[in-house]
Design an enzyme around this catalytic site. Structure first.
Site, PDB file in Angstrom:
ATOM      1  N   GLN A  82      -4.067  -1.775   9.594  1.00  0.00           N
ATOM      2  CA  GLN A  82      -3.870  -3.253   9.139  1.00  0.00           C
ATOM      3  C   GLN A  82      -4.785  -4.065   9.798  1.00  0.00           C
ATOM      4  O   GLN A  82      -4.642  -4.225  11.122  1.00  0.00           O
ATOM      5  CB  GLN A  82      -2.442  -3.519   8.749  1.00  0.00           C
ATOM      6  CG  GLN A  82      -2.351  -4.909   8.015  1.00  0.00           C
ATOM      7  CD  GLN A  82      -3.066  -4.863   6.429  1.00  0.00           C
ATOM      8  OE1 GLN A  82      -2.808  -3.940   6.043  1.00  0.00           O
ATOM      9  NE2 GLN A  82      -3.517  -5.942   6.136  1.00  0.00           N
ATOM     10  N   LYS A 133       0.958  -1.311   0.074  1.00  0.00           N
ATOM     11  CA  LYS A 133       0.004   0.085  -0.092  1.00  0.00           C
ATOM     12  C   LYS A 133       0.725   1.258  -0.043  1.00  0.00           C
ATOM     13  O   LYS A 133       0.413   2.235  -0.761  1.00  0.00           O
ATOM     14  CB  LYS A 133      -0.914  -0.104   1.318  1.00  0.00           C
ATOM     15  CG  LYS A 133      -2.124  -1.116   0.890  1.00  0.00           C
ATOM     16  CD  LYS A 133      -2.832  -1.434   2.291  1.00  0.00           C
ATOM     17  CE  LYS A 133      -3.628  -2.661   2.016  1.00  0.00           C
ATOM     18  NZ  LYS A 133      -4.318  -3.201   3.250  1.00  0.00           N
ATOM     19  N   ASP A 147     -10.485   3.319   4.647  1.00  0.00           N
ATOM     20  CA  ASP A 147     -10.666   1.837   4.484  1.00  0.00           C
ATOM     21  C   ASP A 147     -12.104   1.563   4.876  1.00  0.00           C
ATOM     22  O   ASP A 147     -12.331   0.258   4.618  1.00  0.00           O
ATOM     23  CB  ASP A 147      -9.771   1.336   5.496  1.00  0.00           C
ATOM     24  CG  ASP A 147      -9.336  -0.217   5.251  1.00  0.00           C
ATOM     25  OD1 ASP A 147      -9.407  -0.548   4.082  1.00  0.00           O
ATOM     26  OD2 ASP A 147      -8.894  -1.054   6.039  1.00  0.00           O
TER      27      ASP A 147
END
Ligand code: NAP
Length: 287
Positions: free
Chosen positions: A102, A58, A125
């Protein structure tokens, strides 16, 4: 049994490249107009090598798109309050426009508490309760990236959803559940399946659109796919294996995503696109 011809591949790499091109252009325009470069903060807790690889991918993609990234690494021993504190600091930092924690965090960390420390304006996200509610109610907000990517693929390939039966296998908060809500918003009739579902093959065989979001290699057998169905494989297991028995399913489906090169690249593309949009919104600009 009548078999359809071999399915057309849904090329996530190509669609993602177009999304990334646009995000790169938008990031450059924003930097030119405001002097501010969009910034994505990544938070990694623990030492899981796969998670570290995902975060690095990413960050590399951000660099290519002209998006800054800031990385916060916390040890495996970090407590929930330490992680919450780190994420809250990023939420309060005006130089950070998007935050990605994450997943999965180590089991001892309360992942929900950590996600809720993300300012919804920076939740690129799409993991907060706020983002899920906005997505479910059809209100503006950031989508969970993989579900958002799945919907973009369906749209790019002209898949009609209204009135069709969509079956989602998996109901996790970041994947299965939001995919189902987005399909519902597209007027599909949605069935969720999960580990307690009885007679999964019978249900998947009635799907016009079948989304696998489980994480069990080739759980969905080719014979479980209806002829002419659209098959989206969001699962990923080591060795580049998806949740769908690809070769056999491709002989029955009309459209199918490969693993890799299907849903995976779409996730990062949507993440970067949403990061640039978050920066624009925080800078009072529209894209
Ligand atoms: P998760 O939280 O473990 O959820 C898995 C879901 O599958 C659960 O809802 C579970 O049901 C269901 N399930 C498990 N075994 C099943 C079975 N035998 N039959 C039917 N349903 C079953 O996983 P996740 O985070 O959603 O991730 C799922 C997969 O997607 C993984 O392979 C992950 O790597 C992949 N993924 C890919 C991307 C991408 O960018 N492509 C992004 C995120 C995730 P219960 O709810 O009943 O336990």
């Amino acid at each position: 049994m009548t078999l359809t011809s071999t399915a057309r591949l849904m090329d996530g790499t190509a669609v993602a490249a177009r999304i990334l091109e646009a995000a790169t252009r938008d990031a450059a325009a924003l930097a030119r107009d405001t002097g501010v470069t969009p910034c994505l903060a990544t938070v990694l807790v623990g030492d899981d090598p796969a998670s570290a690889t995902y975060v690095r991918m990413k960050q590399n993609r951000c660099a290519k798109a002209g998006i800054r990234s800031r990385h916060v690494a916390l040890p495996q021993s970090a407590t929930t309050s330490e992680v919450v504190e780190a994420v809250s600091a990023l939420s309060a930092d005006p130089d950070v426009h998007g935050i990605l924690v994450q997943h999965p965090a180590p089991a001892a960390v309360d992942e929900r508490a950590v996600f809720e420390a993300i300012d919804p304006a920076k939740d690129v996200d799409g993991v907060t309760l706020h983002s899920f509610a906005a997505l479910s109610f059809g209100l503006p907000g950031f989508q969970s990236c993989t579900p958002g990517g799945v919907m973009r693929l369906l749209r790019e390939y002209g898949v009609e959803l209204a009135g069709r039966h969509a079956v989602v296998v998996g109901r996790s908060p970041i994947l299965g559940k939001p995919i189902g809500m987005l399909l519902l918003a597209g007027d599909a009739t949605v069935t969720y399946c999960h580990s307690r579902t009885v007679d999964l093959p019978e249900i998947t065989r009635s799907a016009d659109v079948l989304v696998a979001a489980v994480g069990r290699p080739e759980l969905i057998r080719g014979g479980w796919v209806k002829s002419g169905a659209v098959v989206i494989d969001a699962g990923y297991s080591p060795g580049n294996v998806g949740d769908v028995e690809f070769e056999a399913a491709a002989r029955r489906a009309s459209l199918i995503t490969p693993v890799p090169g299907g849903v995976g690249p779409m996730t990062i593309a949507v993440l970067l696109e949403q990061t640039v949009r978050a920066a624009a919104q925080q800078l009072g600009r529209s894209l």
